[in-house]
Design a protein around this motif. Structure first.
Motif, short mmCIF file in Angstrom:
data_model
loop_
_atom_site.label_atom_id
_atom_site.label_comp_id
_atom_site.label_asym_id
_atom_site.label_seq_id
_atom_site.Cartn_x
_atom_site.Cartn_y
_atom_site.Cartn_z
N ARG A 154 0.85 -1.20 0.00
CA ARG A 154 0.00 0.00 0.00
C ARG A 154 0.88 1.24 0.00
O ARG A 154 0.90 2.02 0.95
CB ARG A 154 -0.92 0.02 1.23
N GLY A 155 1.64 1.41 -1.08
CA GLY A 155 2.55 2.54 -1.19
C GLY A 155 1.86 3.89 -1.14
O GLY A 155 2.48 4.90 -0.81
N GLU A 156 0.58 3.92 -1.43
CA GLU A 156 -0.16 5.19 -1.39
C GLU A 156 -0.58 5.55 0.04
O GLU A 156 -0.98 6.67 0.31
CB GLU A 156 -1.39 5.13 -2.30
N GLN A 157 -0.49 4.60 0.95
CA GLN A 157 -0.90 4.80 2.35
C GLN A 157 0.36 5.00 3.18
O GLN A 157 0.95 4.07 3.68
CB GLN A 157 -1.68 3.57 2.84
N LEU A 158 0.79 6.27 3.34
CA LEU A 158 2.04 6.57 4.03
C LEU A 158 1.81 6.96 5.49
O LEU A 158 0.87 7.69 5.79
CB LEU A 158 2.78 7.70 3.33
N PRO A 159 2.68 6.49 6.36
CA PRO A 159 2.60 6.90 7.76
C PRO A 159 3.21 8.30 7.92
O PRO A 159 3.82 8.82 6.99
CB PRO A 159 3.47 5.86 8.47
N PRO A 160 3.08 8.87 9.11
CA PRO A 160 3.78 10.14 9.36
C PRO A 160 5.29 9.94 9.16
O PRO A 160 5.80 8.84 9.42
CB PRO A 160 3.47 10.46 10.82
N THR A 161 5.98 10.95 8.73
CA THR A 161 7.43 10.85 8.55
C THR A 161 8.12 10.91 9.90
O THR A 161 7.54 11.37 10.89
CB THR A 161 7.93 11.98 7.64
N PRO A 162 9.36 10.45 9.98
CA PRO A 162 10.09 10.48 11.25
C PRO A 162 10.06 11.88 11.88
O PRO A 162 10.26 12.88 11.20
CB PRO A 162 11.51 10.08 10.85
N GLY A 163 9.80 11.90 13.17
CA GLY A 163 9.77 13.16 13.90
C GLY A 163 8.46 13.90 13.84
O GLY A 163 8.32 14.95 14.48
N THR A 164 7.47 13.39 13.08
CA THR A 164 6.21 14.13 12.95
C THR A 164 5.01 13.40 13.55
O THR A 164 3.92 13.96 13.57
CB THR A 164 5.89 14.44 11.47
N ALA A 165 5.21 12.17 14.03
CA ALA A 165 4.09 11.42 14.62
C ALA A 165 3.68 12.09 15.93
O ALA A 165 4.53 12.48 16.72
CB ALA A 165 4.49 9.98 14.86
N SER A 166 2.40 12.24 16.13
CA SER A 166 1.92 12.85 17.37
C SER A 166 1.26 11.79 18.24
O SER A 166 0.74 10.79 17.75
CB SER A 166 0.95 13.99 17.07
N ALA A 167 1.29 12.02 19.53
CA ALA A 167 0.72 11.08 20.48
C ALA A 167 -0.80 11.07 20.35
O ALA A 167 -1.42 12.12 20.22
CB ALA A 167 1.13 11.44 21.89
N PRO A 168 -1.42 9.90 20.43
CA PRO A 168 -2.89 9.82 20.39
C PRO A 168 -3.47 10.24 21.74
O PRO A 168 -2.74 10.44 22.72
CB PRO A 168 -3.14 8.33 20.12
N ALA A 169 -4.77 10.35 21.79
CA ALA A 169 -5.44 10.66 23.05
C ALA A 169 -5.11 9.59 24.08
O ALA A 169 -4.85 8.43 23.72
CB ALA A 169 -6.95 10.73 22.83
#
Length: 149
Positions: free
Chosen positions: A95-110
């Motif tokens: 699923r190359g079109e489904q990208l995760p956040p890039t390194p350093g940009t992921a935010s904590a969930p609730a």
């Protein structure tokens, strides 16, 4: 193939390949669990520490089965050890079109969220990690661990 990462340099290209293990696994919870078990077994056979690597493999494999799953297609796990000093973990899905956040940009969930912490765990445990795109339709999420004391 483009790559996104936060490492100062691509150390993998500068190191001599010593050991490698690659396997295709079903994009299911069972496949994700097997990825972690196989990684732990191979690293143990190689006499290398496996605790952080097992957590990273578990998170990346779970992401591949949840966010990168395409019915009928597997995901790939690859472990590469360079000079017993660097472990590179790669998990590839289709699923190359489904990208995760890039390194350093992921935010904590609730606080009460039941998911959304996987890449935060990878970022905390890995010395560096990133995303490599292609060939279409694939993407690879990779993480590196320094093994030298």
């Amino acid at each position: 193939m483009s790559a996104q990462h936060h490492c100062a340099s691509d150390r993998t290209a500068k190191r001599h390949l010593f050991r490698q293990f690659t396997v295709l696994l079903s994009s299911t919870r069972r496949g994700a669990r097997l990825a972690r078990l196989l990684a732990t077994a191979h690293l143990g056979d190689w006499g290398l520490p496996s605790e952080s690597a097992a957590h990273i493999v578990a998170e990346l494999a779970t992401n591949a089965t949840v966010h990168g799953r395409v019915p009928g297609r597997d995901f790939q796990l690859s472990l590469t050890v360079h000079r017993d000093a660097l472990l590179r973990i790669e998990v590839t899905d289709t699923r190359g079109e489904q990208l995760p956040p890039t390194p350093g940009t992921a935010s904590a969930p609730a606080d009460d969220a039941e998911s959304g912490r996987g890449l935060l765990i990878v970022e905390a445990l890995a010395d560096c990690w990133g995303i490599a795109l292609g060939p279409v339709p694939r993407k690879t999420i990779w993480a590196e661990l320094d093994l030298a004391p």
